[in-house]
Motif scaffolding. Structure first.
Motif, PDB file in Angstrom:
ATOM      1  N   PHE A 176       0.869  -1.174   0.000  1.00 44.22           N
ATOM      2  CA  PHE A 176       0.000   0.000   0.000  1.00 44.22           C
ATOM      3  C   PHE A 176       0.910   1.229   0.000  1.00 44.22           C
ATOM      4  CE2 PHE A 176      -2.488  -3.419   1.783  1.00 44.22           C
ATOM      5  CZ  PHE A 176      -3.744  -3.244   1.225  1.00 44.22           C
ATOM      6  N   SER A 205      -0.424  -4.488   6.070  1.00 42.20           N
ATOM      7  CA  SER A 205      -1.328  -5.015   5.051  1.00 42.20           C
ATOM      8  C   SER A 205      -2.553  -5.646   5.692  1.00 42.20           C
ATOM      9  CB  SER A 205      -0.604  -6.048   4.182  1.00 42.20           C
ATOM     10  OG  SER A 205       0.434  -5.439   3.447  1.00 42.20           O
ATOM     11  N   GLN A 258      -4.836  -2.909   6.844  1.00 47.47           N
ATOM     12  CA  GLN A 258      -5.524  -2.290   5.712  1.00 47.47           C
ATOM     13  C   GLN A 258      -6.669  -3.164   5.207  1.00 47.47           C
ATOM     14  OE1 GLN A 258      -4.877   0.792   3.671  1.00 47.47           O
ATOM     15  NE2 GLN A 258      -4.267   1.208   5.765  1.00 47.47           N
ATOM     16  N   GLU A 313      -9.584  -3.113   7.565  1.00 47.91           N
ATOM     17  CA  GLU A 313     -10.306  -1.842   7.431  1.00 47.91           C
ATOM     18  C   GLU A 313     -11.208  -1.864   6.198  1.00 47.91           C
ATOM     19  OE1 GLU A 313      -9.462   2.936   6.694  1.00 47.91           O
ATOM     20  OE2 GLU A 313      -7.786   1.566   7.042  1.00 47.91           O
TER      21      GLU A 313
END
Length: 202
Positions: A81, A93, A96, A99
Motif C-alpha cells: 500500500f 497489510s 488495511q 479496514e
C-alpha cells in the motif's frame, strides 16, 4: 456451518475487489505478469486498467513507487500500500485489509461468491545458460502470429488463456506459467512449451 479456507489467490482477488470498490477509478493497481486475468475482469467492472510488471520483487516495488499507483502486490500473499509504505509490510497489510472489509458492509463469503478460482499451473525446466537466448528467439518466432507481451520473458495469449515463459535470472531454468478455463488445459499449455524447449536444448 463449517468455515471454508480461502486460497491465497482468492484472498488476493478479494483484496483487489474491495480496493476498487472503495477507490473507484482513482489510482492504478500494479501486478506481475503471472497474476490471473481475473484481475483485469475485476478492473473492467470498475473502469480501471491493471498495470503489469516484471516478476521480481524489485520490479513490483519500483511500480509501487509511482505516484499513480495505489496498490501493488502478487498472488503469493505480498501486498504493498504505497500511500503508507512502498514496500511489503505484513502487519500493515493485514490492518488495511481488515479496514477495507469493515467498510465493505457485507460478509467476505458474499464478496467471494462473485469470484471464481482461476485455473493456473506452473512448472520449471532446465536450460543451459548458453542456450537461453536461442530458446527465447525460437519461442518468439513460434509465436509471431499470436498476441504477445514481452515485459518479462514472453507471454503468449490464446483463445482460452495464456502461457508465460521467463528465463530465470539466477538459475539455469525457464519458469513457465499458464492460465486456461480448465486446469487440464493450463497443464497442457505448460507441457507443450516444455516439449518445445526440450526439442531445442542439446
Amino acid at each position: 456451518l463449517m468455515p471454508s479456507i480461502i486460497s491465497t489467490f482468492l484472498s488476493f482477488a478479494l483484496s483487489i475487489n474491495m480496493l476498487m470498490a472503495k477507490h473507484g477509478g482513482k489510482g492504478k493497481i500494479a501486478l506481475p505478469l503471472s497474476v490471473s486475468g481475473v484481475a483485469e475482469k475485476i478492473g473492467a467492472e470498475y473502469g480501471r486498467k491493471i498495470m503489469r510488471t516484471k516478476m521480481s520483487t524489485q520490479a513490483i516495488m519500483r511500480a509501487a513507487n509511482r505516484r499513480d499507483v495505489m496498490f501493488a502486490g502478487d498472488q503469493n500473499g505480498g501486498y504493498i500500500f504505497p500511500k503508507f509504505l512502498p514496500a511489503y509490510d505484513s502487519a500493515m497489510s493485514l490492518g488495511q485489509l481488515l479496514e477495507l472489509l469493515a467498510k465493505e458492509g457485507r460478509p467476505l463469503s458474499r464478496i467471494r461468491q462473485s469470484l471464481a478460482e482461476p485455473a493456473l499451473f506452473d512448472k520449471s525446466i532446465y536450460c543451459p545458460w548458453d542456450q537461453k537466448g536461442l530458446v527465447m528467439r525460437m519461442l518468439i518466432e513460434r509465436a509471431k502470429d499470436k498476441n504477445v507481451e514481452m515485459i518479462d520473458g514472453i507471454k503468449i495469449f490464446e483463445d482460452d488463456g495464456w502461457v508465460l515463459i521467463i528465463p530465470d535470472q539466477d538459475r539455469p531454468i525457464f519458469q513457465i506459467y499458464a492460465e486456461a478455463e480448465k486446469i487440464t488445459s493450463a497443464e497442457a499449455k505448460v507441457d507443450d512449451i516444455i516439449h518445445f524447449i526440450k526439442s531445442i536444448v542439446t
